[in-house]
Enzyme design. Structure first.
Site, mmCIF file in Angstrom:
data_model
loop_
_atom_site.group_PDB
_atom_site.id
_atom_site.type_symbol
_atom_site.label_atom_id
_atom_site.label_comp_id
_atom_site.label_asym_id
_atom_site.label_seq_id
_atom_site.Cartn_x
_atom_site.Cartn_y
_atom_site.Cartn_z
ATOM 1 N N PHE B 35 0.832 -1.197 0.000
ATOM 2 C CA PHE B 35 0.000 0.000 0.000
ATOM 3 C C PHE B 35 0.874 1.258 0.000
ATOM 4 O O PHE B 35 0.675 2.182 -0.792
ATOM 5 C CB PHE B 35 -0.908 -0.030 1.242
ATOM 6 C CG PHE B 35 -1.716 1.219 1.444
ATOM 7 C CD1 PHE B 35 -2.946 1.378 0.812
ATOM 8 C CD2 PHE B 35 -1.248 2.243 2.262
ATOM 9 C CE1 PHE B 35 -3.691 2.539 1.000
ATOM 10 C CE2 PHE B 35 -1.994 3.396 2.458
ATOM 11 C CZ PHE B 35 -3.218 3.542 1.821
ATOM 12 N N HIS B 36 1.859 1.292 0.888
ATOM 13 C CA HIS B 36 2.709 2.484 0.998
ATOM 14 C C HIS B 36 3.595 2.670 -0.232
ATOM 15 O O HIS B 36 3.823 3.781 -0.689
ATOM 16 C CB HIS B 36 3.557 2.407 2.275
ATOM 17 C CG HIS B 36 2.763 2.672 3.523
ATOM 18 N ND1 HIS B 36 2.047 1.688 4.159
ATOM 19 C CD2 HIS B 36 2.537 3.812 4.222
ATOM 20 C CE1 HIS B 36 1.430 2.216 5.220
ATOM 21 N NE2 HIS B 36 1.709 3.501 5.275
ATOM 22 N N LYS B 37 4.096 1.559 -0.753
ATOM 23 C CA LYS B 37 4.931 1.628 -1.961
ATOM 24 C C LYS B 37 4.103 2.154 -3.129
ATOM 25 O O LYS B 37 4.560 3.000 -3.916
ATOM 26 C CB LYS B 37 5.481 0.218 -2.252
ATOM 27 C CG LYS B 37 6.269 0.066 -3.531
ATOM 28 C CD LYS B 37 7.743 0.389 -3.288
ATOM 29 C CE LYS B 37 8.649 -0.035 -4.440
ATOM 30 N NZ LYS B 37 8.287 0.481 -5.750
#
Lengths: 276, 189
Positions: B35-37
């Site tokens: 998600f963060h990537k």
């Protein structure tokens, strides 16, 4: 019970039930903390969670980890890789395991948790009819560490004193990230691969036992007490118990190498056995 | 214990102090490494995080015959891996609660101060208990692309208990423990 069902039962039980020795160690850790402290609250939550997971036969932790099986020689032809993989796929489908196996190149999930190399199966030379399983979560695996001595950054030389410094440094660096209070398996010697293998094998030992080698037994005791003096505590929020146990073994090395390898296991010490 | 209900307002979040226990009601979204990537790579986030909660969590979920999702186990994953991305995510998304384990770095602490967010510590590994707080799972994104552990799940939660570990006033409980344990280690070496 057929072999697939028996191994599936081993998986469900291991994922949901803390071994007696780990449970007793957590209870002792809780009793040592002051009423109203965050350390005590966390340990009470862990114990409540453990009781709920066991009674509902659901995973105590959502990271059901890397599954490593140890199959004795007598069962090699019964508990084959195919049989174990079928049990793993069935346990995954029923929600006893997270879909936890990712292709490292494509990023795609193997939704059955079976792939070439997963689960990990060691077919050992040991006699007997007991299969062992350990489930180790990724958060704790990330906190494992290997030192090559001498290491001037921590003034650790090639002796047991150097080993002590390396182990304590690993514990301090891990803080609460590996879900403290954890259990440390340590290998002195070996190569980089057998170091980790030997260190992980120590995690199968009962928390109450001690190394048969008096020098290593003394080191286990000393490092445990010193690690707990660091004050890292449950989940790294401070407290009296940072480690529940330290288990050390030695492996032969070549003259050029002197590795100290620490395998960190979270409080959710999921190890189980089943006899067929 | 303070109860926080979605939507989480800036004033409610700024009133929180490190060390305080909280109970969370309402919508919480999971999001972790993928998600963060994805966010950092400029990917679209199909969720409105304004005054919302982000939970670093990869749950065990099963689907019943009607197609409804049920959470079997859900606990926090280690948050430090999201350190490179979280300050920007807080700034751009308007998220108020970041929930995980182990704490985050000084850049995230600064983002909490600047934008009015807090970092909450959930009890690591207490997944059977936390699963009981998830009353329904009405939505999921990226399930096919990332798998169940990395997908972005919408949890409707009740009485999800956490501790404020990093507040919006610059206090980080983990930093204090890291410092004192480093000092003690020096004595032992």
């Amino acid at each position: 019970m057929d072999c697939v069902s028996a191994i599936r039962e081993l998986i469900v039980r291991t994922a949901s039930t803390l071994p007696e020795d780990a449970l007793a160690a957590l209870q002792k850790a809780r009793d040592a903390e002051e009423e109203g402290s965050s350390a005590r609250m966390i340990l009470e939550t862990l114990l409540e969670n453990a009781a709920l997971a066991a009674s509902s036969r659901t995973p105590m932790c959502q990271d059901t980890g890397t599954l490593t099986f140890f199959v004795p020689e007598d069962l090699r032809k019964v508990a084959t890789r195919e049989v174990i993989c079928r049990a793993v796929a069935e346990a995954t489908a029923q929600g006893a395991l997270r879909r936890n196996t990712i292709d490292s190149v494509t990023g795609v999930s193997y939704d059955t948790n079976t792939a070439p190399g997963a689960p990990v199966i060691h077919f050992t030379d040991e006699p007997g009819r007991t299969i062992s399983l350990i489930m180790k979560g990724g958060g704790s695996e990330n906190m494992s560490a290997q030192f090559s001595l001498p290491d001037s950054s921590i003034a650790a030389g090639r002796d047991l004193e150097g080993c002590r410094l390396a182990i304590l440094t690993a514990v301090q660096r891990a803080q609460g990230y590996g879900c403290a209070p954890g259990i440390l398996g340590v290998a002195i010697g070996g190569d980089r691969a057998t170091g980790y293998e030997t260190a992980k094998l120590q995690l199968l030992r009962d928390l109450a036992d001690e190394s048969p080698d008096p020098a290593l037994a003394a080191l286990e005791k000393r490092v445990l007490a010193e690690a707990n003096s660091l004050g890292i505590g449950p989940m790294g929020l401070g407290g009296k118990t940072t480690l529940l146990g330290v288990k050390i073994a030695a492996a032969p090395r070549v003259p050029a190498s002197f590795f100290v390898t620490c395998a960190y296991l979270c409080w959710a010490a999921r190890r189980g056995t089943i006899s067929l | 214990m303070t109860t926080l209900s979605y939507p989480f307002t800036e004033s409610a979040v700024r009133a929180l102090k490190a060390g305080e226990a909280v109970s969370i009601d309402g919508t919480v979204w999971t999001g972790r490494d993928r998600f963060h990537k994805h966010f950092a790579d400029g990917g679209e986030i199909p969720v409105d995080f304004r005054d919302g909660a982000l939970f670093h969590c990869g749950p065990v979920v099963v689907q019943d015959r009607s197609g409804a999702w049920r959470v079997v186990a859900a606990g926090p994953t280690t948050s430090v891996r999201e350190n490179p991305y979280e300050p920007e995510f807080i700034a751009k998304s308007g998220v108020r609660l970041v929930i995980g384990k182990g704490g985050m770095d000084s850049r995230t602490l600064e983002a909490c101060r600047k934008y009015g967010a807090v970092y909450l510590q959930a009890v690591g590994g207490a997944a059977a208990l936390t699963a009981r707080c998830v009353k329904s799972v009405p939505e999921v994104h990226f399930l096919k692309e990332w798998g169940a552990a990395e997908a972005c799940w919408r949890f409707e939660m009740e009485d999800f208990r956490c501790v404020v570990a990093m507040d919006s006033h610059g206090t980080n409980l983990f930093a204090a423990v890291a410092e004192s344990s480093a000092a003690q280690l020096k004595k032992l070496l």
